[in-house]
Design a protein around this motif. Structure first.
Motif, PDB file in Angstrom:
ATOM      1  N   PRO A  90      15.100  11.738  -4.420  1.00 51.49           N
ATOM      2  CA  PRO A  90      14.205  12.903  -4.481  1.00 51.49           C
ATOM      3  C   PRO A  90      14.081  13.693  -3.174  1.00 51.49           C
ATOM      4  CG  PRO A  90      12.933  10.881  -4.260  1.00 51.49           C
ATOM      5  CD  PRO A  90      14.375  10.478  -4.240  1.00 51.49           C
ATOM      6  N   GLU A  91      14.962  13.397  -2.197  1.00 48.25           N
ATOM      7  CA  GLU A  91      14.819  14.055  -0.887  1.00 48.25           C
ATOM      8  C   GLU A  91      14.814  15.579  -0.994  1.00 48.25           C
ATOM      9  OE1 GLU A  91      16.902  11.560  -1.595  1.00 48.25           O
ATOM     10  OE2 GLU A  91      16.849  10.042  -0.007  1.00 48.25           O
ATOM     11  N   GLU A 137      19.152   4.056  -1.633  1.00 45.27           N
ATOM     12  CA  GLU A 137      20.247   3.926  -0.659  1.00 45.27           C
ATOM     13  C   GLU A 137      20.357   2.488  -0.134  1.00 45.27           C
ATOM     14  OE1 GLU A 137      18.505   7.275   1.433  1.00 45.27           O
ATOM     15  OE2 GLU A 137      20.438   8.289   1.384  1.00 45.27           O
ATOM     16  N   LYS A 182       0.814  -1.222   0.000  1.00 48.58           N
ATOM     17  CA  LYS A 182       0.000   0.000   0.000  1.00 48.58           C
ATOM     18  C   LYS A 182       0.841   1.264   0.000  1.00 48.58           C
ATOM     19  CE  LYS A 182      -4.137  -1.803   2.127  1.00 48.58           C
ATOM     20  NZ  LYS A 182      -4.715  -2.120   3.402  1.00 48.58           N
ATOM     21  N   ALA A 183       2.068   1.164   0.501  1.00 47.48           N
ATOM     22  CA  ALA A 183       2.923   2.361   0.572  1.00 47.48           C
ATOM     23  C   ALA A 183       4.157   2.186  -0.304  1.00 47.48           C
ATOM     24  CB  ALA A 183       3.318   2.630   2.009  1.00 47.48           C
ATOM     25  N   LEU A 184       4.047   1.353  -1.336  1.00 45.36           N
ATOM     26  CA  LEU A 184       5.167   1.117  -2.260  1.00 45.36           C
ATOM     27  C   LEU A 184       6.449   0.754  -1.503  1.00 45.36           C
ATOM     28  CD1 LEU A 184       4.577   3.956  -4.916  1.00 45.36           C
ATOM     29  CD2 LEU A 184       3.723   1.620  -4.912  1.00 45.36           C
ATOM     30  N   ALA A 211       7.520   1.691   1.285  1.00 43.71           N
ATOM     31  CA  ALA A 211       8.210   2.773   1.998  1.00 43.71           C
ATOM     32  C   ALA A 211       8.798   2.187   3.277  1.00 43.71           C
ATOM     33  CB  ALA A 211       7.240   3.901   2.310  1.00 43.71           C
ATOM     34  N   GLY A 259      15.541   6.457   0.226  1.00 44.84           N
ATOM     35  CA  GLY A 259      16.067   5.343   1.012  1.00 44.84           C
ATOM     36  C   GLY A 259      16.047   4.014   0.261  1.00 44.84           C
ATOM     37  N   PHE A 294      18.364   6.742  11.075  1.00 40.15           N
ATOM     38  CA  PHE A 294      18.918   6.014   9.924  1.00 40.15           C
ATOM     39  C   PHE A 294      20.287   5.393  10.193  1.00 40.15           C
ATOM     40  CE2 PHE A 294      16.352   8.989   6.968  1.00 40.15           C
ATOM     41  CZ  PHE A 294      15.221   8.209   7.096  1.00 40.15           C
ATOM     42  N   ALA A 325      10.066   2.849  -2.141  1.00 37.90           N
ATOM     43  CA  ALA A 325       9.899   4.255  -2.538  1.00 37.90           C
ATOM     44  C   ALA A 325      10.484   5.218  -1.520  1.00 37.90           C
ATOM     45  CB  ALA A 325       8.422   4.554  -2.777  1.00 37.90           C
ATOM     46  N   ALA A 381      12.282   6.292   2.488  1.00 37.73           N
ATOM     47  CA  ALA A 381      11.858   6.293   3.892  1.00 37.73           C
ATOM     48  C   ALA A 381      10.383   6.681   3.917  1.00 37.73           C
ATOM     49  CB  ALA A 381      12.691   7.297   4.675  1.00 37.73           C
ATOM     50  N   ASP A 382       9.720   6.379   5.027  1.00 39.70           N
ATOM     51  CA  ASP A 382       8.289   6.667   5.102  1.00 39.70           C
ATOM     52  C   ASP A 382       8.071   8.162   5.359  1.00 39.70           C
ATOM     53  OD1 ASP A 382       5.609   7.009   6.416  1.00 39.70           O
ATOM     54  OD2 ASP A 382       5.517   4.909   5.786  1.00 39.70           O
ATOM     55  N   ILE A 383       7.492   8.819   4.352  1.00 42.76           N
ATOM     56  CA  ILE A 383       7.343  10.275   4.432  1.00 42.76           C
ATOM     57  C   ILE A 383       6.389  10.677   5.553  1.00 42.76           C
ATOM     58  CG2 ILE A 383       6.508  12.311   3.176  1.00 42.76           C
ATOM     59  CD1 ILE A 383       7.528  10.980   0.607  1.00 42.76           C
ATOM     60  N   LYS A 385       5.152  -2.672  -7.946  1.00 46.90           N
ATOM     61  CA  LYS A 385       5.917  -1.767  -8.800  1.00 46.90           C
ATOM     62  C   LYS A 385       7.067  -1.066  -8.072  1.00 46.90           C
ATOM     63  CE  LYS A 385       2.578   2.025  -8.385  1.00 46.90           C
ATOM     64  NZ  LYS A 385       1.728   2.979  -9.065  1.00 46.90           N
ATOM     65  N   ARG A 440      14.501  11.273 -11.587  1.00 45.18           N
ATOM     66  CA  ARG A 440      14.684   9.816 -11.611  1.00 45.18           C
ATOM     67  C   ARG A 440      15.422   9.399 -12.871  1.00 45.18           C
ATOM     68  NH1 ARG A 440       8.939   9.823  -9.757  1.00 45.18           N
ATOM     69  NH2 ARG A 440       8.170   9.056 -11.753  1.00 45.18           N
ATOM     70  N   GLY A 495      19.700  10.781   3.511  1.00 42.67           N
ATOM     71  CA  GLY A 495      20.194  10.634   4.885  1.00 42.67           C
ATOM     72  C   GLY A 495      20.667   9.232   5.211  1.00 42.67           C
TER      73      GLY A 495
HETATM   74  N1  CAA Z   1       6.464   7.181   2.191  1.00 41.37           N
HETATM   75  C1  CAA Z   1       5.194   6.913   2.527  1.00 41.37           C
HETATM   76  N2  CAA Z   1       4.238   6.583   1.636  1.00 41.37           N
HETATM   77  C2  CAA Z   1       4.601   6.514   0.347  1.00 41.37           C
HETATM   78  C3  CAA Z   1       5.906   6.781  -0.093  1.00 41.37           C
HETATM   79  C4  CAA Z   1       6.879   7.113   0.902  1.00 41.37           C
HETATM   80  N3  CAA Z   1       8.170   7.347   0.596  1.00 41.37           N
HETATM   81  N4  CAA Z   1       5.946   6.646  -1.441  1.00 41.37           N
HETATM   82  C5  CAA Z   1       4.715   6.308  -1.832  1.00 41.37           C
HETATM   83  N5  CAA Z   1       3.888   6.237  -0.772  1.00 41.37           N
HETATM   84  C6  CAA Z   1       2.456   5.910  -0.753  1.00 41.37           C
HETATM   85  C7  CAA Z   1       1.641   7.061  -1.300  1.00 41.37           C
HETATM   86  O1  CAA Z   1       1.408   8.026  -0.279  1.00 41.37           O
HETATM   87  C8  CAA Z   1       0.393   6.339  -1.726  1.00 41.37           C
HETATM   88  O2  CAA Z   1      -0.403   6.090  -0.590  1.00 41.37           O
HETATM   89  P1  CAA Z   1      -2.020   6.348  -0.664  1.00 41.37           P
HETATM   90  O3  CAA Z   1      -2.493   5.390  -1.730  1.00 41.37           O
HETATM   91  O4  CAA Z   1      -2.488   6.005   0.711  1.00 41.37           O
HETATM   92  O5  CAA Z   1      -2.194   7.771  -1.065  1.00 41.37           O
HETATM   93  C9  CAA Z   1       0.921   5.001  -2.221  1.00 41.37           C
HETATM   94  O6  CAA Z   1       2.218   4.850  -1.657  1.00 41.37           O
HETATM   95  C10 CAA Z   1       1.040   4.949  -3.730  1.00 41.37           C
HETATM   96  O7  CAA Z   1       1.816   6.062  -4.130  1.00 41.37           O
HETATM   97  P2  CAA Z   1       1.397   6.995  -5.359  1.00 41.37           P
HETATM   98  O8  CAA Z   1      -0.084   7.108  -5.447  1.00 41.37           O
HETATM   99  O9  CAA Z   1       2.159   8.275  -5.216  1.00 41.37           O
HETATM  100  O10 CAA Z   1       1.938   6.134  -6.586  1.00 41.37           O
HETATM  101  P3  CAA Z   1       2.437   6.665  -8.002  1.00 41.37           P
HETATM  102  O11 CAA Z   1       2.633   5.454  -8.827  1.00 41.37           O
HETATM  103  O12 CAA Z   1       1.547   7.733  -8.504  1.00 41.37           O
HETATM  104  O13 CAA Z   1       3.870   7.343  -7.692  1.00 41.37           O
HETATM  105  C11 CAA Z   1       6.088   7.438  -6.745  1.00 41.37           C
HETATM  106  C12 CAA Z   1       4.930   6.550  -7.264  1.00 41.37           C
HETATM  107  C13 CAA Z   1       6.694   8.238  -7.872  1.00 41.37           C
HETATM  108  C14 CAA Z   1       7.112   6.483  -6.142  1.00 41.37           C
HETATM  109  C15 CAA Z   1       5.542   8.390  -5.661  1.00 41.37           C
HETATM  110  O14 CAA Z   1       4.771   7.658  -4.722  1.00 41.37           O
HETATM  111  C16 CAA Z   1       6.604   9.146  -4.921  1.00 41.37           C
HETATM  112  O15 CAA Z   1       7.175  10.081  -5.429  1.00 41.37           O
HETATM  113  N6  CAA Z   1       6.871   8.730  -3.647  1.00 41.37           N
HETATM  114  C17 CAA Z   1       7.802   9.406  -2.784  1.00 41.37           C
HETATM  115  C18 CAA Z   1       9.226   9.107  -3.135  1.00 41.37           C
HETATM  116  C19 CAA Z   1      10.164   9.875  -2.242  1.00 41.37           C
HETATM  117  O16 CAA Z   1      10.113  11.092  -2.169  1.00 41.37           O
HETATM  118  N7  CAA Z   1      11.052   9.153  -1.546  1.00 41.37           N
HETATM  119  C20 CAA Z   1      12.036   9.743  -0.673  1.00 41.37           C
HETATM  120  C21 CAA Z   1      11.571   9.628   0.749  1.00 41.37           C
HETATM  121  S1  CAA Z   1      12.664  10.485   1.869  1.00 41.37           S
HETATM  122  C22 CAA Z   1      13.972   9.417   2.132  1.00 41.37           C
HETATM  123  O17 CAA Z   1      14.015   8.332   1.593  1.00 41.37           O
HETATM  124  C23 CAA Z   1      15.048   9.885   3.092  1.00 41.37           C
HETATM  125  C24 CAA Z   1      16.275   9.060   3.119  1.00 41.37           C
HETATM  126  O18 CAA Z   1      17.306   9.473   2.668  1.00 41.37           O
HETATM  127  C25 CAA Z   1      16.293   7.727   3.746  1.00 41.37           C
END
Ligand code: CAA
Length: 261
Positions: free
Chosen positions: A134-135, A115, A27-29, A31, A112, A88, A67, A69-71, A63, A168, A143
């Protein structure tokens, strides 16, 4: 269940098995929330300590590889909290595992997720994989090693471009810049990763671990230190049974009987 572990059906050889870990938070790809990462580290450690396993494969599901860390978890945190908990830092436990880890990156490997892939030893990309840091779009920076491991893998300009724009890149581009070692049709990705895992697990367990240790040391050491470290490990391998026997055309021979070439 956030992480599924399993053994391929043909995992029969003692010590020559492969342990597969699939991230499972569809559900959260996938995360990487705290609970998922805890489960992942637990599963990786369990395989590392299992004598029947010689190589570990980490993959995603659906897919996404992961995606990031959990935002939503991150959005609630304050500076003092993340600083005091050294957020982390525990992710690096993945890199302390002595057995090789293959990342089979089936889909999104962002933040993440990218990473995590880079903490593994061999990166195989499915044809639909996408990589990115994409951070910067979230007002932060990578991080969990993104700025440090990416530059070592792909060089400064590409690492800067990915970290500063957050854009990307495709599996093919990841191959072209040396981030991954192969692109494989998504439907065959796991099968190929497991096959590669078997071919590694089949080799001497001590030499495989030392080989991983030596290659990874190159990222931490000067060339002179690294060459000395490599030579010492090489010497040490002369104390192992594996070095005393070699397999030629399926026949196990004592090394003394190998004809000189
Ligand atoms: N954290 C929490 N939830 C996430 C998530 C994340 N990183 N990425 C996706 N999800 C969730 C979405 O919120 C969505 O939940 P709902 O159905 O409840 O709304 C579900 O997964 C499906 O996502 P999308 O509807 O956005 O799917 P999409 O196919 O349209 O897009 C995507 C896919 C391009 C991966 C997009 O979800 C996206 O950009 N996600 C965020 C990616 C991101 O910014 N990652 C970096 C996180 S920060 C980090 O990682 C710090 C570090 O250095 C460790």
């Amino acid at each position: 269940i956030l992480v599924e572990t399993r053994f391929p059906e043909d995992n029969s050889v003692v010590g020559g098995g492969v342990g597969v870990i699939s991230l499972h938070r569809p559900k959260a790809l996938n995360a990487l929330c705290d609970a998922l990462f805890d489960d992942l580290i637990h599963a990786v450690r369990a395989f590392d300590g299992d004598d029947d396993i010689g190589c570990i494969v980490i993959t995603g599901s659906g897919k996404a590889f992961a995606a990031g860390a959990d935002i939503s978890e991150m959005s609630k945190r304050e500076f003092a909290d993340v600083y005091k908990k050294n957020m982390f830092s525990q992710w690096a436990d993945i890199t302390k595992v002595s057995k090789p880890i293959i990342a089979a990156i089936n889909g999104f490997a962002l933040g993440g997720g990218c990473e995590l892939a880079m903490m593994c030893d061999i990166l195989l990309a499915g044809s639909k994989a996408q990589f990115g840091q994409p951070e910067i779009n979230l007002g932060v920076i990578p991080g969990a090693g993104g700025t440090q491991r990416l530059i070592r893998a792909v060089g400064k300009s590409k690492a800067m471009e990915m970290c500063l724009t957050g854009n990307r890149i495709s599996a093919q581009e990841a191959l072209d810049i040396g981030l991954v070692s192969k692109v494989i049709e998504t439907e065959f990705l796991l099968e190929e990763a497991v096959k590669m895992g078997f071919s590694i697990a089949d080799k001497g367990s001590v030499s495989v671990r030392m080989c991983k240790e030596a290659v990874n040391a190159a990222e931490e050491m000067t060339l002179a230190e690294g060459l000395r470290f490599e030579r010492r490990l090489f010497h040490a391998l002369f104390a192992t049974k594996d070095q005393k026997e070699v397999e030629l055309k399926g026949v196990r021979l004592k090394i003394s009987k190998v004809p000189e070439v």
